[in-house]
Scaffold this motif. Structure first.
Motif, PDB file in Angstrom:
ATOM      1  N   HIS A 249       0.836  -1.184   0.000  1.00 54.12           N
ATOM      2  CA  HIS A 249       0.000   0.000   0.000  1.00 54.12           C
ATOM      3  C   HIS A 249       0.877   1.243   0.000  1.00 54.12           C
ATOM      4  N   ASP A 250       0.244   2.392  -0.255  1.00 58.01           N
ATOM      5  CA  ASP A 250       0.992   3.635  -0.372  1.00 58.01           C
ATOM      6  C   ASP A 250       1.036   4.406   0.939  1.00 58.01           C
ATOM      7  N   GLY A 251       1.040   3.692   2.063  1.00 58.89           N
ATOM      8  CA  GLY A 251       1.244   4.349   3.342  1.00 58.89           C
ATOM      9  C   GLY A 251       2.625   4.973   3.415  1.00 58.89           C
ATOM     10  N   LEU A 252       2.844   5.780   4.423  1.00 52.22           N
ATOM     11  CA  LEU A 252       4.100   6.508   4.559  1.00 52.22           C
ATOM     12  C   LEU A 252       5.012   5.824   5.569  1.00 52.22           C
ATOM     13  N   VAL A 253       6.284   5.759   5.241  1.00 57.08           N
ATOM     14  CA  VAL A 253       7.311   5.166   6.102  1.00 57.08           C
ATOM     15  C   VAL A 253       8.274   6.264   6.500  1.00 57.08           C
ATOM     16  N   PHE A 300       9.052   8.293   3.180  1.00 53.67           N
ATOM     17  CA  PHE A 300       9.010   7.530   1.931  1.00 53.67           C
ATOM     18  C   PHE A 300       7.609   6.947   1.740  1.00 53.67           C
ATOM     19  N   LYS A 301       7.234   6.708   0.487  1.00 54.46           N
ATOM     20  CA  LYS A 301       5.996   5.985   0.203  1.00 54.46           C
ATOM     21  C   LYS A 301       6.293   4.496   0.258  1.00 54.46           C
ATOM     22  N   ALA A 302       5.547   3.760   1.074  1.00 55.77           N
ATOM     23  CA  ALA A 302       5.848   2.356   1.338  1.00 55.77           C
ATOM     24  C   ALA A 302       5.872   1.513   0.066  1.00 55.77           C
ATOM     25  N   SER A 303       4.963   1.819  -0.875  1.00 53.79           N
ATOM     26  CA  SER A 303       4.890   1.002  -2.090  1.00 53.79           C
ATOM     27  C   SER A 303       6.110   1.167  -2.987  1.00 53.79           C
ATOM     28  N   ASP A 304       6.930   2.208  -2.729  1.00 55.03           N
ATOM     29  CA  ASP A 304       8.156   2.401  -3.514  1.00 55.03           C
ATOM     30  C   ASP A 304       9.327   1.581  -2.986  1.00 55.03           C
ATOM     31  N   ILE A 305       9.198   1.061  -1.775  1.00 53.03           N
ATOM     32  CA  ILE A 305      10.294   0.326  -1.143  1.00 53.03           C
ATOM     33  C   ILE A 305      10.322  -1.104  -1.681  1.00 53.03           C
ATOM     34  N   GLN A 306      11.479  -1.535  -2.121  1.00 47.98           N
ATOM     35  CA  GLN A 306      11.646  -2.882  -2.658  1.00 47.98           C
ATOM     36  C   GLN A 306      12.096  -3.817  -1.543  1.00 47.98           C
ATOM     37  N   ALA A 307      11.158  -4.594  -1.034  1.00 49.68           N
ATOM     38  CA  ALA A 307      11.459  -5.498   0.069  1.00 49.68           C
ATOM     39  C   ALA A 307      10.523  -6.694   0.026  1.00 49.68           C
ATOM     40  N   GLU A 308      11.034  -7.851   0.374  1.00 51.92           N
ATOM     41  CA  GLU A 308      10.223  -9.057   0.447  1.00 51.92           C
ATOM     42  C   GLU A 308       9.424  -9.066   1.750  1.00 51.92           C
ATOM     43  N   PRO A 309       8.349  -9.868   1.820  1.00 49.67           N
ATOM     44  CA  PRO A 309       7.600  -9.973   3.077  1.00 49.67           C
ATOM     45  C   PRO A 309       8.457 -10.576   4.183  1.00 49.67           C
ATOM     46  N   GLY A 310       8.104 -10.216   5.399  1.00 50.28           N
ATOM     47  CA  GLY A 310       8.793 -10.785   6.556  1.00 50.28           C
ATOM     48  C   GLY A 310       9.858  -9.846   7.109  1.00 50.28           C
ATOM     49  N   LEU A 311      10.706 -10.409   7.963  1.00 55.43           N
ATOM     50  CA  LEU A 311      11.786  -9.637   8.577  1.00 55.43           C
ATOM     51  C   LEU A 311      12.818  -9.293   7.515  1.00 55.43           C
ATOM     52  N   ASN A 337      -0.387  -5.783   2.906  1.00 52.78           N
ATOM     53  CA  ASN A 337      -1.833  -5.699   3.145  1.00 52.78           C
ATOM     54  C   ASN A 337      -2.193  -5.652   4.622  1.00 52.78           C
ATOM     55  N   SER A 338      -1.223  -5.373   5.476  1.00 58.69           N
ATOM     56  CA  SER A 338      -1.530  -5.307   6.906  1.00 58.69           C
ATOM     57  C   SER A 338      -2.396  -4.099   7.234  1.00 58.69           C
ATOM     58  N   ALA A 339      -2.443  -3.114   6.335  1.00 60.08           N
ATOM     59  CA  ALA A 339      -3.275  -1.937   6.588  1.00 60.08           C
ATOM     60  C   ALA A 339      -4.755  -2.280   6.577  1.00 60.08           C
ATOM     61  N   GLN A 340      -5.137  -3.453   6.043  1.00 66.22           N
ATOM     62  CA  GLN A 340      -6.543  -3.824   5.930  1.00 66.22           C
ATOM     63  C   GLN A 340      -7.024  -4.712   7.077  1.00 66.22           C
ATOM     64  N   LYS A 346      -3.355  -4.071  13.850  1.00 66.82           N
ATOM     65  CA  LYS A 346      -3.795  -2.707  13.592  1.00 66.82           C
ATOM     66  C   LYS A 346      -3.369  -1.781  14.716  1.00 66.82           C
ATOM     67  N   PHE A 347      -3.419  -2.295  15.951  1.00 69.57           N
ATOM     68  CA  PHE A 347      -2.971  -1.490  17.088  1.00 69.57           C
ATOM     69  C   PHE A 347      -1.479  -1.180  16.987  1.00 69.57           C
ATOM     70  N   LEU A 348      -0.675  -2.182  16.598  1.00 68.63           N
ATOM     71  CA  LEU A 348       0.767  -1.975  16.493  1.00 68.63           C
ATOM     72  C   LEU A 348       1.105  -0.994  15.386  1.00 68.63           C
ATOM     73  N   MET A 349       0.338  -1.031  14.289  1.00 68.33           N
ATOM     74  CA  MET A 349       0.615  -0.114  13.191  1.00 68.33           C
ATOM     75  C   MET A 349       0.078   1.279  13.461  1.00 68.33           C
ATOM     76  N   ASN A 350      -0.725   1.441  14.503  1.00 67.76           N
ATOM     77  CA  ASN A 350      -0.993   2.730  15.107  1.00 67.76           C
ATOM     78  C   ASN A 350      -2.013   3.600  14.382  1.00 67.76           C
ATOM     79  N   ARG A 351      -1.959   3.670  13.039  1.00 65.98           N
ATOM     80  CA  ARG A 351      -2.850   4.586  12.348  1.00 65.98           C
ATOM     81  C   ARG A 351      -3.030   4.163  10.895  1.00 65.98           C
ATOM     82  N   GLY A 352      -4.013   4.736  10.243  1.00 70.19           N
ATOM     83  CA  GLY A 352      -4.271   4.421   8.847  1.00 70.19           C
ATOM     84  C   GLY A 352      -3.554   5.374   7.909  1.00 70.19           C
ATOM     85  N   ASN A 353      -3.642   5.041   6.622  1.00 70.62           N
ATOM     86  CA  ASN A 353      -2.967   5.854   5.614  1.00 70.62           C
ATOM     87  C   ASN A 353      -3.465   7.288   5.599  1.00 70.62           C
TER      88      ASN A 353
END
Length: 492
Positions: A249-253, A300-311, A337-340, A346-353
């Protein structure tokens, strides 16, 4: 060609101060180019510390302006010693000379000479450092000084000190000098030849010194710039969301680059910053509580970051405005898709986009310079229209207007402000009956049960029980007294 001397003088002198053991050449390209040459004298065999003989100390007695009385004693008349005519003028005085010569065109003779010349100054004037045209009749002949070239005269360094015995000199504007002689610009592949010479006309019977021309590749003589290791300041990635990111998603990092005692993160050039392929859309200073060093936050926009799922380990790279490289890393948990989802995540991620973008809009309003990529706000313009809203209407055969009423009407969703001017005409509507009165809602007071309420501490509970017991006893006594009064009044 090293100076020679009679065997009778060898035990007193050892080596002449005009002897030359080696040359050290350096070219620096800054400010038009500078050629620096160090003339290294031989080791003094009489020095207990193994230091070199002082340049121009002809008799090697540790002082370039005096003579060992065993060689020449001028304090008596006539002078005595092995060689009464031997002299050692101070500061390259008299006919003493020393310097270097340079061949630019491969002729095996010098075109330029630099140092102290053989000419004796008039009126006991001190000698000065010169850069001049070389006069050299043939190879392996000591050159002399011709027309002076003061525009190429750099510095010269020489001391009457055994701790600093060697001569060093420089020729400035060397690029111009090279091109004026060769007709070609100086490059790293250019080759020149450098030699040296030294001697005196009054140190007989010691002969002169000539160091033959030696080839010098300019690139090899040029010091390579010192490469500093990359700066690696500590960073925090989305600490407010427990280091969780969602690249689907295009959330902010947010990345916080922490300052240290030796590093100011505000010196980072945002144009050079990269986080696993993503470029920052905003940046601003930040101050952590109780931390004496400032930080810089990059968004940064999260969707621009090149990273695999997981740690995953994300790499932050960049450079300061003065060119120092920055490479640093930290770990995150990428949950696409954790934003959904809801619950604990959801509590750990604190807020929505949307909340994040609202914060970014406030930053753009208060500090427009903090926004690096204004296209980040185009995401709303490209957002799909809201889904149609269905209004359910009861179906009635032959409705109020004598026509069938549809089971539902689809009204495209639109912002509330867009419908604020809507007006409805109810004059032709048929009255369907008495409207049902609207009952006002009853006020409800919530009283927690004893089981659900908070527990009192033991001391407070006992105090409250004692108080209630006292109140009950007072009420009992009052009731008994009243009964007694009633009884007494009845007896009368």
């Amino acid at each position: 060609m090293h100076p020679t001397m009679p065997a009778s003088l060898q035990p007193l002198v050892g080596v002449s101060g005009f002897d030359i053991d080696e040359l050290r050449v350096t070219y620096t390209p800054d400010n038009g180019g500078t050629l620096s040459v160090g003339i290294n004298q031989p080791t003094n065999p009489f020095d207990p510390l193994g230091r070199d003989v002082i340049a121009s100390d002809a008799d090697n007695n540790g002082n370039w302006g005096t003579v060992n009385p065993l060689i020449s004693n001028t304090s008596v008349s006539p002078p005595t010693g092995l060689f009464p005519a031997f002299q050692d003028p101070a500061d390259f005085g008299g006919s003493e000379y020393m310097g270097v010569y340079v061949d630019f065109i491969g002729a095996n003779t010098g075109q330029i000479v630099a140092g102290f010349s053989q000419a004796v100054p008039s009126g006991q004037a001190p000698k000065t450092f010169q850069v001049a045209e070389a006069i050299q009749a043939a190879p392996n002949v000591i050159p002399t000084f011709g027309t002076q070239l003061p525009q190429f005269q750099g510095n010269i360094y020489t001391q009457n000190d055994p701790n600093h015995p060697n001569m060093e000199l420089s020729i400035i504007n060397f690029d111009t000098l090279y091109e004026s002689i060769t007709g070609s610009p100086l490059t790293a592949n250019s080759v020149i030849k450098v030699g040296a010479f030294g001697g005196s006309g009054v140190d007989l019977p010691i002969t002169e010194a000539l160091f033959p021309l030696q080839p010098v590749l300019i690139g090899a003589a040029t010091p390579q710039p010192e490469v500093c290791p990359p700066i690696s300041p500590p960073i925090h990635i989305n600490p407010h969301e427990h280091r969780i990111i969602d690249t689907a998603h295009d959330g902010l990092v947010r990345v916080y680059v922490q300052g240290t005692s030796g590093f100011d993160p505000s010196t980072i050039d945002p144009a050079t910053v990269d986080l696993n392929g993503a470029k920052p859309v905003a940046t601003k200073p930040y101050q952590f509580p109780r931390n004496p060093y400032g930080a810089q936050v990059f968004v940064f926009k999260a969707s621009d970051i090149q990273a695999e799922p997981g740690l995953q380990t994300l790499t932050f790279t960049g450079a300061t405005y003065d060119g120092q490289t920055i490479i640093t890393q930290n770990q995150v948990v990428n949950v696409p898709n954790s934003a959904q989802v809801g619950g604990r995540l959801k509590f750990l991620m604190n807020r929505g986009n949307e909340s994040q973008y609202n914060s970014l809009r406030r930053l753009a309003s208060s500090n427009p310079e903090a926004i690096l990529d204004w296209s980040i706000f185009d995401r709303q313009a490209a957002a799909p229209m809201a889904a149609p809203v269905a209004l359910a209407v009861p179906a009635q055969a032959g409705g109020a207007l004598g026509t069938a009423t549809p089971a539902s009407v689809s009204i495209p969703g639109a912002p509330l402000a867009a419908s604020s001017g809507l007006k409805v005409d109810y004059s032709s509507a048929t009255r369907l009956g008495t409207p049902t009165p609207i009952v006002a809602p009853r006020a409800v007071v919530s009283v927690p049960s004893e089981q659900g309420g908070p527990r009192l501490s033991g001391r407070l509970g006992r105090g409250l029980e004692d108080y209630l017991d006292g109140v009950a006893a007072d009420r009992a006594n009052s009731a008994a007294a009243a009964d007694q009064d009633e009884v007494m009044s009845g007896a009368h």
